[in-house]
Scaffold this motif. Sequence first.
Motif, PDB file in Angstrom:
ATOM      1  N   ARG A  82     -16.626  12.154  75.850  1.00 22.09           N
ATOM      2  CA  ARG A  82     -17.514  11.980  76.991  1.00 22.09           C
ATOM      3  C   ARG A  82     -18.940  12.282  76.527  1.00 22.09           C
ATOM      4  N   GLY A  83     -19.887  11.684  77.198  1.00 27.25           N
ATOM      5  CA  GLY A  83     -21.279  11.933  76.860  1.00 27.25           C
ATOM      6  C   GLY A  83     -21.590  11.498  75.440  1.00 27.25           C
ATOM      7  N   ASP A  84     -22.068  12.442  74.654  1.00 25.62           N
ATOM      8  CA  ASP A  84     -22.484  12.107  73.295  1.00 25.62           C
ATOM      9  C   ASP A  84     -21.496  12.555  72.224  1.00 25.62           C
ATOM     10  N   LEU A  85     -20.259  12.887  72.621  1.00 28.87           N
ATOM     11  CA  LEU A  85     -19.226  13.284  71.658  1.00 28.87           C
ATOM     12  C   LEU A  85     -17.953  12.470  71.867  1.00 28.87           C
ATOM     13  N   ALA A  86     -17.307  12.119  70.761  1.00 25.26           N
ATOM     14  CA  ALA A  86     -16.042  11.391  70.837  1.00 25.26           C
ATOM     15  C   ALA A  86     -15.155  11.838  69.682  1.00 25.26           C
ATOM     16  N   VAL A  87     -13.855  11.849  69.931  1.00 24.61           N
ATOM     17  CA  VAL A  87     -12.872  12.095  68.885  1.00 24.61           C
ATOM     18  C   VAL A  87     -12.098  10.793  68.707  1.00 24.61           C
ATOM     19  N   VAL A  88     -12.077  10.323  67.469  1.00 25.24           N
ATOM     20  CA  VAL A  88     -11.416   9.064  67.142  1.00 25.24           C
ATOM     21  C   VAL A  88     -10.342   9.353  66.105  1.00 25.24           C
ATOM     22  N   THR A  89      -9.157   8.793  66.308  1.00 24.23           N
ATOM     23  CA  THR A  89      -8.122   8.861  65.284  1.00 24.23           C
ATOM     24  C   THR A  89      -7.783   7.439  64.870  1.00 24.23           C
ATOM     25  N   THR A  90      -7.465   7.292  63.582  1.00 19.63           N
ATOM     26  CA  THR A  90      -7.007   5.998  63.084  1.00 19.63           C
ATOM     27  C   THR A  90      -5.987   6.215  61.981  1.00 19.63           C
ATOM     28  N   ALA A  91      -5.201   5.180  61.768  1.00 18.09           N
ATOM     29  CA  ALA A  91      -4.452   5.058  60.524  1.00 18.09           C
ATOM     30  C   ALA A  91      -5.427   4.419  59.534  1.00 18.09           C
ATOM     31  N   MET A  92      -5.171   4.581  58.239  1.00 14.08           N
ATOM     32  CA  MET A  92      -6.078   4.029  57.232  1.00 14.08           C
ATOM     33  C   MET A  92      -5.275   3.394  56.111  1.00 14.08           C
ATOM     34  N   GLU A  93      -5.878   2.370  55.514  1.00 14.54           N
ATOM     35  CA  GLU A  93      -5.314   1.776  54.312  1.00 14.54           C
ATOM     36  C   GLU A  93      -6.434   1.515  53.321  1.00 14.54           C
ATOM     37  N   TRP A  94      -6.266   2.047  52.116  1.00 12.46           N
ATOM     38  CA  TRP A  94      -7.188   1.778  51.018  1.00 12.46           C
ATOM     39  C   TRP A  94      -6.517   0.754  50.116  1.00 12.46           C
ATOM     40  N   THR A  95      -7.245  -0.276  49.712  1.00 11.07           N
ATOM     41  CA  THR A  95      -6.767  -1.230  48.713  1.00 11.07           C
ATOM     42  C   THR A  95      -7.708  -1.126  47.520  1.00 11.07           C
ATOM     43  N   PHE A  96      -7.112  -0.942  46.355  1.00 14.60           N
ATOM     44  CA  PHE A  96      -7.896  -0.768  45.141  1.00 14.60           C
ATOM     45  C   PHE A  96      -7.937  -2.059  44.325  1.00 14.60           C
ATOM     46  N   LYS A  97      -8.902  -2.139  43.431  1.00 13.64           N
ATOM     47  CA  LYS A  97      -9.128  -3.345  42.632  1.00 13.64           C
ATOM     48  C   LYS A  97      -7.923  -3.715  41.785  1.00 13.64           C
ATOM     49  N   ASP A  98      -7.073  -2.751  41.457  1.00 21.01           N
ATOM     50  CA  ASP A  98      -5.874  -3.053  40.666  1.00 21.01           C
ATOM     51  C   ASP A  98      -4.699  -3.492  41.539  1.00 21.01           C
ATOM     52  N   GLY A  99      -4.926  -3.621  42.849  1.00 19.35           N
ATOM     53  CA  GLY A  99      -3.894  -4.087  43.769  1.00 19.35           C
ATOM     54  C   GLY A  99      -3.078  -2.984  44.418  1.00 19.35           C
ATOM     55  N   THR A 100      -3.228  -1.748  43.985  1.00 18.39           N
ATOM     56  CA  THR A 100      -2.491  -0.649  44.605  1.00 18.39           C
ATOM     57  C   THR A 100      -3.102  -0.299  45.959  1.00 18.39           C
ATOM     58  N   THR A 101      -2.300   0.335  46.787  1.00 11.58           N
ATOM     59  CA  THR A 101      -2.773   0.760  48.103  1.00 11.58           C
ATOM     60  C   THR A 101      -2.371   2.206  48.357  1.00 11.58           C
ATOM     61  N   LYS A 102      -3.108   2.829  49.233  1.00 10.05           N
ATOM     62  CA  LYS A 102      -2.776   4.149  49.767  1.00 10.05           C
ATOM     63  C   LYS A 102      -2.935   4.054  51.269  1.00 10.05           C
ATOM     64  N   THR A 103      -2.130   4.826  51.991  1.00  8.22           N
ATOM     65  CA  THR A 103      -2.260   4.880  53.443  1.00  8.22           C
ATOM     66  C   THR A 103      -2.418   6.330  53.880  1.00  8.22           C
ATOM     67  N   GLY A 104      -2.971   6.499  55.052  1.00  7.68           N
ATOM     68  CA  GLY A 104      -3.165   7.835  55.583  1.00  7.68           C
ATOM     69  C   GLY A 104      -3.580   7.778  57.036  1.00  7.68           C
ATOM     70  N   LYS A 105      -4.103   8.892  57.495  1.00  6.15           N
ATOM     71  CA  LYS A 105      -4.583   8.993  58.875  1.00  6.15           C
ATOM     72  C   LYS A 105      -5.783   9.930  58.893  1.00  6.15           C
ATOM     73  N   GLN A 106      -6.616   9.762  59.914  1.00  5.71           N
ATOM     74  CA  GLN A 106      -7.829  10.571  60.001  1.00  5.71           C
ATOM     75  C   GLN A 106      -8.156  10.921  61.449  1.00  5.71           C
ATOM     76  N   MET A 107      -8.910  11.999  61.583  1.00  9.57           N
ATOM     77  CA  MET A 107      -9.493  12.381  62.864  1.00  9.57           C
ATOM     78  C   MET A 107     -10.987  12.552  62.613  1.00  9.57           C
ATOM     79  N   VAL A 108     -11.791  11.906  63.450  1.00  9.37           N
ATOM     80  CA  VAL A 108     -13.236  11.889  63.259  1.00  9.37           C
ATOM     81  C   VAL A 108     -13.918  12.341  64.539  1.00  9.37           C
ATOM     82  N   LEU A 109     -14.773  13.354  64.422  1.00  5.63           N
ATOM     83  CA  LEU A 109     -15.627  13.765  65.525  1.00  5.63           C
ATOM     84  C   LEU A 109     -16.909  12.958  65.401  1.00  5.63           C
TER      85      LEU A 109
END
Length: 131
Positions: A82-109
């Motif tokens: 609310r107002g000027d603050l928010a909490v966002v959560t997402t799943a994440m996927e990183w893809t690297f130049k060699d074709g490998t991937t990593k997944t995770g999750k994050q919480m962002v204020l």
Amino acid sequence: MEEGSKLSEAETTAIKKAFMTASEALGAADWPVWSAFWTKDAVLMPPNHPRIEGLEKIRKFVQADLANLKAFRPSDWTFEGRGDLAVVTTAMEWTFKDGTTKTGKQMVLMAKDAGGAWQAQKVIYNLNGAP
């Protein structure tokens, strides 16, 4: 949260746009655009690493840690705030130049600055491991 305290659709759209701009900039190693996503006094708490305080220290860590990154994709979004603050959560996927991937999750204020732009203030994330 109390009734009437939820973020508007325009605010969640603006936050998501800020995330996507930063995500594209991260994959392209466009550090000026990526840096605009963060407040100057931001805090990053990566897995198995001490907390990192301040935009410049965060940028140096990310540049070293993700030097071979090709793409970063957030998904599975949740928004609270609310107002000027928010909490966002997402799943994440990183893809690297060699074709490998990593997944995770994050919480962002997120904090809205005086000009109305949403920026990351505090970020904690972890990687998905084998069950």
